[in-house]
Write an enzyme that holds these catalytic residues in place. Structure first.
Site, PDB file in Angstrom:
ATOM      1  N   PRO A 105       0.787  -1.235   0.000  1.00 41.38           N
ATOM      2  CA  PRO A 105       0.000   0.000   0.000  1.00 41.38           C
ATOM      3  C   PRO A 105       0.818   1.284   0.000  1.00 41.38           C
ATOM      4  CG  PRO A 105       0.037  -0.947   2.188  1.00 41.38           C
ATOM      5  CD  PRO A 105       0.719  -1.943   1.293  1.00 41.38           C
ATOM      6  N   ASP A 147       3.434   1.508 -11.710  1.00 44.69           N
ATOM      7  CA  ASP A 147       2.174   2.251 -11.723  1.00 44.69           C
ATOM      8  C   ASP A 147       2.252   3.496 -10.848  1.00 44.69           C
ATOM      9  OD1 ASP A 147       1.038   0.393 -13.379  1.00 44.69           O
ATOM     10  OD2 ASP A 147      -0.076  -0.650 -11.804  1.00 44.69           O
ATOM     11  N   LYS A 183      -1.890   4.670 -14.533  1.00 47.91           N
ATOM     12  CA  LYS A 183      -3.241   4.955 -15.005  1.00 47.91           C
ATOM     13  C   LYS A 183      -4.009   5.619 -13.865  1.00 47.91           C
ATOM     14  CE  LYS A 183      -4.445   0.767 -16.430  1.00 47.91           C
ATOM     15  NZ  LYS A 183      -3.231  -0.064 -16.387  1.00 47.91           N
ATOM     16  N   GLY A 191       1.009  -1.313  -7.270  1.00 47.93           N
ATOM     17  CA  GLY A 191       0.625  -0.997  -5.908  1.00 47.93           C
ATOM     18  C   GLY A 191      -0.261  -2.090  -5.330  1.00 47.93           C
ATOM     19  N   ASP A 233      -1.550  -5.561  -4.107  1.00 49.19           N
ATOM     20  CA  ASP A 233      -1.324  -6.914  -4.603  1.00 49.19           C
ATOM     21  C   ASP A 233      -1.693  -6.970  -6.076  1.00 49.19           C
ATOM     22  OD1 ASP A 233      -1.029  -9.991  -3.622  1.00 49.19           O
ATOM     23  OD2 ASP A 233      -2.500  -9.803  -5.230  1.00 49.19           O
ATOM     24  N   ILE A 258      -5.288  -8.302  -7.148  1.00 49.53           N
ATOM     25  CA  ILE A 258      -6.525  -7.716  -6.608  1.00 49.53           C
ATOM     26  C   ILE A 258      -6.712  -6.340  -7.230  1.00 49.53           C
ATOM     27  CG2 ILE A 258      -7.766  -6.952  -4.550  1.00 49.53           C
ATOM     28  CD1 ILE A 258      -6.374  -9.055  -2.948  1.00 49.53           C
ATOM     29  N   THR A 317      -2.153  -6.327   0.090  1.00 47.19           N
ATOM     30  CA  THR A 317      -3.185  -5.600  -0.640  1.00 47.19           C
ATOM     31  C   THR A 317      -3.595  -4.333   0.102  1.00 47.19           C
ATOM     32  OG1 THR A 317      -5.374  -5.746  -1.626  1.00 47.19           O
ATOM     33  CG2 THR A 317      -5.058  -6.909   0.424  1.00 47.19           C
ATOM     34  N   ALA A 318      -4.088  -3.358  -0.641  1.00 49.91           N
ATOM     35  CA  ALA A 318      -4.491  -2.087  -0.037  1.00 49.91           C
ATOM     36  C   ALA A 318      -5.546  -2.294   1.044  1.00 49.91           C
ATOM     37  CB  ALA A 318      -5.013  -1.144  -1.116  1.00 49.91           C
ATOM     38  N   MET A 334     -10.800   2.503  -5.382  1.00 46.93           N
ATOM     39  CA  MET A 334     -11.025   3.496  -6.435  1.00 46.93           C
ATOM     40  C   MET A 334     -12.456   4.057  -6.410  1.00 46.93           C
ATOM     41  SD  MET A 334      -8.961   1.310  -9.324  1.00 46.93           S
ATOM     42  CE  MET A 334      -9.702  -0.222  -8.709  1.00 46.93           C
ATOM     43  N   GLY A 370      -2.969   5.716   2.459  1.00 43.64           N
ATOM     44  CA  GLY A 370      -2.819   4.790   3.573  1.00 43.64           C
ATOM     45  C   GLY A 370      -1.416   4.234   3.724  1.00 43.64           C
TER      46      GLY A 370
END
Length: 266
Positions: free
Chosen positions: A22, A45, A67, A98, A100, A103, A128-129, A180, A209
């Site tokens: 994250p 990214d 993106k 960023g 995972d 996901i 993962t975030a 998002m 985060g």
């Protein structure tokens, strides 16, 4: 005809699909750090933090393929083709994403393109975030008193509406994590209330985060869009909806202004 993903095409390199976590560089896996220091090319990214990029070898070529909402440096098809091209040139490539890569990272699509071209690849998972950001915000995703399940969804808008399975999102004793979802937050809150969620259901939006600029805004479905607008939150943000958000006040441990860390040695 099925392609063996581990069969390396003659003269080709290899692609490592790596999760950057994250944002906090100390959440990188040891495997990820080693690959960042050994790769010849890094394709990364916009969600990858600058602190994570500090681990990249100074001799590596860096290619930005970020993106953002309504702003794509490269289309996904171009990124897929780039990875194939670099590997065919014999390069050792890290595709750095960023969180995972499996996901909401479109990592599977990129690997399909590599497999179709006979490119060898490896996947290195990342935090993962949903897990990393919620942990740094002091919000457990499940808790015996509040939630027995957790659902991950993406909040991208399509034609001004969020195309989500709303009845499944408003089930009781469940936490919903929306990736998002900042741009569509007013519509998300409206739809959840329209489909039966209480206007008082707690919700948190977390910006940046796990890094020094982290900001957490909490509220309810009824007032959250206004609170977020007043706070001036900007992407990247993660949204957490559910009774577990009540725990933020007592479990919020992360105070970046008070934290000091020694440099990592690898």
């Amino acid at each position: 005809m099925k392609t063996d993903a581990l069969h390396q095409a003659p003269g080709s390199g290899r692609v490592y699909l790596v999760g950057a976590g994250p944002g906090d560089p100390e959440l990188l896996t040891l495997r990820a750090v080693r690959l960042l220091q050994q790769a010849q090319v890094i394709v990364y990214d916009h969600l990858v933090s600058s602190a994570v990029l500090d681990f990249v070898s100074p001799t590596a070529e860096r290619i930005y393929a970020g993106k953002r909402r309504n702003e794509h440096t490269m289309r996904q098809e171009q990124i897929n083709a780039l990875l194939v091209k670099l590997a065919m040139e014999g390069k050792q490539v890290v595709r750095l994403k960023g969180g995972d890569p499996f996901i909401f990272g479109r990592g599977g699509e990129e690997l399909q393109a590599l497999a179709a071209s006979g490119i060898a690849f490896e996947v290195v998972p990342g935090v993962t975030a949903a897990s990393g950001v919620s942990s740094y915000a002091g919000i457990p995703l499940t808790h015996r008193d509040y939630a027995q399940s957790c659902m991950f969804v993406t909040g991208h808008l399509k034609d001004g509406t969020a195309d989500l399975d709303w009845p499944s999102l408003v089930r009781p004793r469940q936490t919903v994590v929306i990736y998002m979802g900042l741009g569509g937050l007013p519509e998300i809150c409206r739809q959840m209330m329209q489909h039966g969620a209480a206007a008082t259901l707690p919700i948190a939006v977390v910006q940046d985060g796990s890094i020094s600029t982290q900001k957490v805004v909490t509220g309810t479905l009824a007032d959250m869009p206004e609170r977020v607008a007043q706070a001036g939150l900007k992407s990247p943000c993660l949204t957490i909806i559910g009774e577990v958000v009540k725990l933020h006040d007592s479990l919020a441990w992360f105070q970046p202004q008070l934290m000091t860390r020694q440099p990592l040695g690898f």
